[in-house]
Design a protein around this motif. Structure first.
Motif, PDB file in Angstrom:
ATOM      1  N   THR A   1       0.826  -1.218   0.000  1.00  0.00           N
ATOM      2  CA  THR A   1       0.000   0.000   0.000  1.00  0.00           C
ATOM      3  C   THR A   1       0.854   1.260   0.000  1.00  0.00           C
ATOM      4  N   ARG A   2       2.072   1.166   0.517  1.00  0.00           N
ATOM      5  CA  ARG A   2       2.940   2.351   0.526  1.00  0.00           C
ATOM      6  C   ARG A   2       3.321   2.750  -0.894  1.00  0.00           C
TER       7      ARG A   2
ATOM      8  N   HIS B   1       0.329   4.288  -2.550  1.00  0.00           N
ATOM      9  CA  HIS B   1       0.094   5.663  -2.122  1.00  0.00           C
ATOM     10  C   HIS B   1       1.036   6.621  -2.841  1.00  0.00           C
TER      11      HIS B   1
ATOM     12  N   TYR C   1      -0.075   7.278  -6.394  1.00  0.00           N
ATOM     13  CA  TYR C   1      -1.104   8.320  -6.491  1.00  0.00           C
ATOM     14  C   TYR C   1      -0.449   9.696  -6.477  1.00  0.00           C
ATOM     15  N   TRP C   2       0.524   9.896  -5.594  1.00  0.00           N
ATOM     16  CA  TRP C   2       1.212  11.191  -5.523  1.00  0.00           C
ATOM     17  C   TRP C   2       1.899  11.486  -6.857  1.00  0.00           C
TER      18      TRP C   2
ATOM     19  N   TYR D   1      -6.282   3.461  -4.693  1.00  0.00           N
ATOM     20  CA  TYR D   1      -4.967   2.974  -5.119  1.00  0.00           C
ATOM     21  C   TYR D   1      -4.477   1.898  -4.142  1.00  0.00           C
ATOM     22  N   ARG D   2      -4.591   2.208  -2.835  1.00  0.00           N
ATOM     23  CA  ARG D   2      -4.137   1.245  -1.834  1.00  0.00           C
ATOM     24  C   ARG D   2      -4.970  -0.033  -1.879  1.00  0.00           C
TER      25      ARG D   2
ATOM     26  N   SER E   1      -6.885   8.243  -3.155  1.00  0.00           N
ATOM     27  CA  SER E   1      -5.672   7.498  -2.807  1.00  0.00           C
ATOM     28  C   SER E   1      -5.998   6.162  -2.140  1.00  0.00           C
TER      29      SER E   1
END
Length: 396
Positions: free
Chosen positions: A35-36, A39, A42-43, A281-282, A278
């Protein structure tokens, strides 16, 4: 007996919690390491596309999230799944369907989640709103509870709201029982199932309920994606919620505004306004990874059930006795959520017990006089053994 060794998926959360035993997975499940990266993706997408990020969100990210949700619930039509930052926003949008009507009759239980209960208490101040809440204690009166609900449904309420797994006990309704209640629901009654403690925890098959009920859940708990992924499965229909936002007419933004408020004839009828994607995405990273590695909800459930049964079989009687706790579950856990609830004589005793656990670096949560122990995919038998060891010392 199934025990999975998947701690390697959660290295960052586990490292950052040290020797704390986090048995509150039902409240905030650890996130897998994937998930990191999601994330950060997404950024990066935002930095590269700014305003145009919504093209990817609506053409790729949302459809993928819908696909995984439909797969997990065995639904055929993924395009009937709508999103919001949380499920409370979706429940209020559902309630807004009745805005302006002379009366509103709601059937529910006493064991629904806090936001729903608070919202009902508030609208009950309105003279045209009538709420019937039946006791959600399934432990000793399961069949009676179902039959009482069916009797109340004969009175044709406007809205019927019921949990798949009750948040205050972990007691659960099976797919068969939900279907039985659905069959007893009059055509003019909207049936809503709150699946927040069932989704991605219990192996659920909603195929026979598809198109007949609304189903609410999210990514915050067992879906392991964190905040921002509240969703609702909706039946097809010409829905016109009064609580609405500009996303609900996203496909018609290029047309001049008219005198009537238009709605899409799909999931977007229940969309609100701008939200942070976001979490999707995770969510996609978690369930894409699990799918690729054959990790199904049925396996997750068996893993958790094994841990729960091991815990119960070895739990010292002194733990019950010291705080005068009453278990709110059947010991075979035939069909139960992923947390075990113990009821203390009052809230003060429960609070004292919780504080003692915190002093021993055991994190659980409490709802009034009820203490909840939650088990997750990042636990193993060693964690359960360590938990039992610390509880035994505390109970002396």
């Amino acid at each position: 007996m199934i025990v999975l060794d998947l701690k390697g998926l959660y290295t960052r959360f586990l490292e950052n919690h040290g020797d704390l035993l986090h048995f509150s997975a039902h409240s905030h499940h650890f996130w897998p390491d994937v998930t990191r990266e999601a994330h950060l993706e997404y950024w990066d997408d935002c930095s590269m596309t700014s305003d145009r990020k919504w093209e990817k969100v609506f053409s790729e990210i949302i459809p993928t999230t819908q696909y995984h949700i439909a797969r997990l619930l065995n639904l055929k039509d993924s395009e009937q799944i709508v999103f919001a930052p949380n499920t409370h926003e979706l429940t209020t949008r559902l309630l807004s369907l009745f805005l302006g009507k002379p009366s509103l009759k709601i059937l529910t239980s006493t064991s629904e989640f806090h936001s729903w209960r608070r919202q009902l208490k508030r609208i009950m101040e309105l003279p045209q709103v009538q709420v019937t809440s039946l006791s959600g204690d399934l432990l000793n009166s399961r069949r009676e509870f179902i039959e009482n609900l069916k009797t109340e449904l004969q009175k044709k309420p406007d809205l019927f709201f019921i949990s798949q797994v009750f948040f205050d006990s972990g007691l659960a309704l099976s797919d068969k029982e939900l279907l039985e209640l659905c069959d007893a629901t009059p055509p003019e009654t909207i049936m809503v199932v709150d699946g927040y403690h069932g989704f991605a925890a219990l192996p659920s098959d909603l195929s026979r309920l598809e198109g007949k009920i609304f189903y609410l859940a999210g990514g915050y708990k067992y879906a392991q994606a964190g905040e921002g992924v509240g969703f609702m499965v909706i039946p097809k229909g010409e829905w016109r919620p009064a609580f609405t936002g500009w996303f609900a007419e996203f496909a018609e933004l290029s047309t001049p505004p008219g005198t009537n408020v238009g709605y899409a004839n799909n999931w977007m009828a229940f969309m609100g306004a701008t939200q942070d994607p976001s979490g999707m995405y995770r969510f996609n990273s978690v369930w894409g990874h699990f799918e690729a590695n054959g990790l199904k909800v049925s396996l997750i459930h068996e893993h958790v059930k094994t841990l729960q049964l091991t815990f119960l079989r070895q739990l010292p009687p002194s733990f019950y006795q010291k705080w005068k706790l009453t278990p709110l579950f059947n010991k075979d856990l035939e069909w139960h959520g992923h947390f075990l609830t113990f009821e203390a004589p009052d809230a003060e005793v429960a609070e004292n017990c919780q504080k003692a656990l915190e002093m021993a670096s055991i994190l659980i949560d409490r709802r009034g006089e009820r203490l909840r122990f939650g088990f997750g995919l990042y636990h193993d038998l060693d964690d359960v053994s360590e938990l039992l060891k610390r509880l035994e010392i505390l109970a002396k």
